[in-house]
Motif scaffolding. Structure first.
Motif, mmCIF file in Angstrom:
data_model
loop_
_atom_site.group_PDB
_atom_site.id
_atom_site.type_symbol
_atom_site.label_atom_id
_atom_site.label_comp_id
_atom_site.label_asym_id
_atom_site.label_seq_id
_atom_site.Cartn_x
_atom_site.Cartn_y
_atom_site.Cartn_z
ATOM 1 N N HIS A 233 0.968 -1.362 -0.430
ATOM 2 C CA HIS A 233 -0.152 -0.081 0.102
ATOM 3 C C HIS A 233 0.941 1.287 0.106
ATOM 4 C CE1 HIS A 233 -3.817 2.338 0.761
ATOM 5 N NE2 HIS A 233 -3.171 2.581 1.938
ATOM 6 N N TYR A 234 1.048 2.060 -0.984
ATOM 7 C CA TYR A 234 1.189 2.815 -0.877
ATOM 8 C C TYR A 234 1.851 4.158 -0.568
ATOM 9 C CZ TYR A 234 4.445 6.622 -3.243
ATOM 10 O OH TYR A 234 5.205 7.840 -4.057
ATOM 11 N N PRO A 235 0.264 4.663 0.233
ATOM 12 C CA PRO A 235 0.674 5.451 1.720
ATOM 13 C C PRO A 235 1.710 4.256 3.079
ATOM 14 C CG PRO A 235 -1.408 5.326 1.115
ATOM 15 C CD PRO A 235 -0.546 4.636 0.939
ATOM 16 N N LEU A 236 1.422 4.042 2.846
ATOM 17 C CA LEU A 236 2.020 3.204 3.939
ATOM 18 C C LEU A 236 3.823 2.644 3.570
ATOM 19 C CD1 LEU A 236 2.631 0.943 7.097
ATOM 20 C CD2 LEU A 236 2.155 -0.828 5.840
ATOM 21 N N PHE A 237 4.466 2.179 2.441
ATOM 22 C CA PHE A 237 4.906 2.753 1.832
ATOM 23 C C PHE A 237 5.713 3.997 2.375
ATOM 24 C CE2 PHE A 237 7.440 3.916 -1.804
ATOM 25 C CZ PHE A 237 8.814 3.546 -1.404
ATOM 26 N N ARG B 186 7.401 -5.965 1.089
ATOM 27 C CA ARG B 186 7.090 -5.964 2.436
ATOM 28 C C ARG B 186 8.061 -6.759 3.252
ATOM 29 N NH1 ARG B 186 3.647 -9.041 4.817
ATOM 30 N NH2 ARG B 186 2.709 -8.353 6.650
ATOM 31 N N PHE B 187 8.059 -7.900 2.729
ATOM 32 C CA PHE B 187 9.024 -9.271 3.542
ATOM 33 C C PHE B 187 10.481 -8.146 3.634
ATOM 34 C CE2 PHE B 187 11.993 -12.791 3.257
ATOM 35 C CZ PHE B 187 11.338 -13.354 5.214
ATOM 36 N N LEU B 188 10.826 -7.971 2.380
ATOM 37 C CA LEU B 188 12.626 -7.245 1.995
ATOM 38 C C LEU B 188 12.749 -6.409 3.103
ATOM 39 C CD1 LEU B 188 14.023 -8.253 -1.004
ATOM 40 C CD2 LEU B 188 14.287 -9.493 1.111
ATOM 41 N N LEU B 189 11.538 -5.078 2.847
ATOM 42 C CA LEU B 189 11.775 -4.052 3.703
ATOM 43 C C LEU B 189 11.551 -4.664 5.681
ATOM 44 C CD1 LEU B 189 10.100 -1.408 2.346
ATOM 45 C CD2 LEU B 189 12.216 -1.311 3.229
ATOM 46 N N LEU C 155 19.496 -4.176 0.759
ATOM 47 C CA LEU C 155 18.168 -4.218 0.577
ATOM 48 C C LEU C 155 16.560 -3.254 0.189
ATOM 49 C CD1 LEU C 155 18.250 -7.192 3.122
ATOM 50 C CD2 LEU C 155 17.288 -7.550 1.015
ATOM 51 N N GLN C 156 17.309 -2.504 1.909
ATOM 52 C CA GLN C 156 15.879 -1.474 1.894
ATOM 53 C C GLN C 156 16.223 -0.187 -0.138
ATOM 54 O OE1 GLN C 156 17.487 1.915 1.453
ATOM 55 N NE2 GLN C 156 15.456 3.088 1.696
ATOM 56 N N LYS C 157 17.980 0.282 -0.823
ATOM 57 C CA LYS C 157 17.971 1.053 -1.989
ATOM 58 C C LYS C 157 16.347 -0.150 -2.986
ATOM 59 C CE LYS C 157 21.592 3.743 -1.421
ATOM 60 N NZ LYS C 157 22.962 4.230 -1.893
ATOM 61 N N ASN C 158 17.257 -1.255 -2.970
ATOM 62 C CA ASN C 158 16.594 -1.832 -4.125
ATOM 63 C C ASN C 158 15.241 -1.868 -3.947
ATOM 64 O OD1 ASN C 158 18.109 -3.802 -6.641
ATOM 65 N ND2 ASN C 158 15.953 -5.363 -5.705
ATOM 66 N N THR C 159 14.346 -2.414 -2.230
ATOM 67 C CA THR C 159 12.868 -2.251 -2.388
ATOM 68 C C THR C 159 12.260 -0.834 -2.704
ATOM 69 O OG1 THR C 159 13.269 -3.846 -1.129
ATOM 70 C CG2 THR C 159 11.203 -3.224 -1.018
ATOM 71 N N GLU C 160 13.268 0.152 -1.981
ATOM 72 C CA GLU C 160 12.695 1.434 -2.204
ATOM 73 C C GLU C 160 11.985 1.655 -3.815
ATOM 74 O OE1 GLU C 160 14.060 5.558 -1.066
ATOM 75 O OE2 GLU C 160 15.097 4.892 -2.491
ATOM 76 N N VAL D 18 9.280 -0.834 -5.488
ATOM 77 C CA VAL D 18 8.293 0.056 -4.979
ATOM 78 C C VAL D 18 7.363 1.078 -5.766
ATOM 79 C CG1 VAL D 18 6.479 0.413 -2.981
ATOM 80 C CG2 VAL D 18 8.540 -1.092 -2.520
ATOM 81 N N LEU D 19 8.871 1.596 -5.972
ATOM 82 C CA LEU D 19 8.126 2.706 -6.726
ATOM 83 C C LEU D 19 7.492 2.326 -8.145
ATOM 84 C CD1 LEU D 19 10.372 5.531 -5.712
ATOM 85 C CD2 LEU D 19 8.362 5.571 -5.007
ATOM 86 N N ALA D 20 8.533 0.966 -9.131
ATOM 87 C CA ALA D 20 8.172 0.668 -10.408
ATOM 88 C C ALA D 20 6.821 0.564 -10.139
ATOM 89 C CB ALA D 20 9.467 0.073 -10.339
ATOM 90 N N ARG D 21 6.307 -0.690 -9.339
ATOM 91 C CA ARG D 21 5.104 -1.804 -9.303
ATOM 92 C C ARG D 21 3.970 -0.442 -9.058
ATOM 93 N NH1 ARG D 21 7.452 -6.417 -8.743
ATOM 94 N NH2 ARG D 21 9.635 -6.757 -7.118
#
Length: 183
Positions: A2-6, A66-69, A105-110, A113-116
């Motif tokens: 969910h984008y607002p949670l992100f 979410r799991f990686l974050l 992990l954080q940079k890639n996941t960031e 999530v934006l790309a998705r």
């Protein structure tokens, strides 16, 4: 995710990392006794991140952002509990290696999530700009507040406080319900 949670989670993550970074540098400087040791410590971080990226992309597609974050925030919460009691440069090197993996992990996941997010091609730049604006505001707030807090507390207590922030984010991620991606 969910984008607002992100946005809320990333704001806390980036605020937390921005708060500790300048003070972590001071701590590392007190432990190491040469620029070579300092350079090696940060080189290990970057080198570890580079190699970690090779597998993280596949993990992101397999296990989800979410799991990686959650791994990132929980790992950071734990490692920050250890930072204030470090006395040897070899411990700093180990921390840098662990933080290199966690940072990747954080940079890639960031980015994933934006790309998705389901955005029109004409609004992607604006969305990314708003994302960086919101997360940068929290980072600036955190850094300024940390400077004042350290005047009243010890530098070690700052790492414990930020560890608690990372634990909080882990719990937010753990108890949030994953939402399906829009197609």
């Amino acid at each position: 995710m969910h984008y607002p949670l992100f946005i809320r989670i990333q704001s806390m993550i980036l605020m937390s990392s921005s708060v500790i970074f300048p003070f972590y540098l001071l701590l590392v400087r007190q432990i190491g006794d040469s620029y070579a040791q300092f350079g090696l410590a940060y080189g290990l971080f970057t080198l570890t991140s580079a190699f970690a990226y090779l597998g993280i992309g596949r993990l992101s597609d397999r296990f989800g952002d979410r799991f990686l974050l959650m791994i990132h925030t929980f790992g950071m919460a734990l490692i920050l509990l250890y930072v204030p009691i470090v006395t040897e440069i070899s411990h700093v090197y180990l921390i840098q290696i662990i933080m290199g993996v966690l940072g990747a992990l954080q940079k890639n996941t960031e980015k994933t999530v934006l790309a998705r997010q389901d955005m029109a091609p004409t609004t992607i730049g604006r969305t990314v700009g708003h994302y960086h604006f919101k997360t940068s505001l929290w980072s600036a707030f955190g850094i300024i507040t940390a400077g004042y807090l350290i005047d009243f507390l010890t530098i070690g207590s700052l790492f414990y406080l930020i560890s608690a922030c990372y634990f909080y984010v882990t719990l937010r991620l753990w108890f949030s319900r994953p939402r399906p991606l829009k197609k």
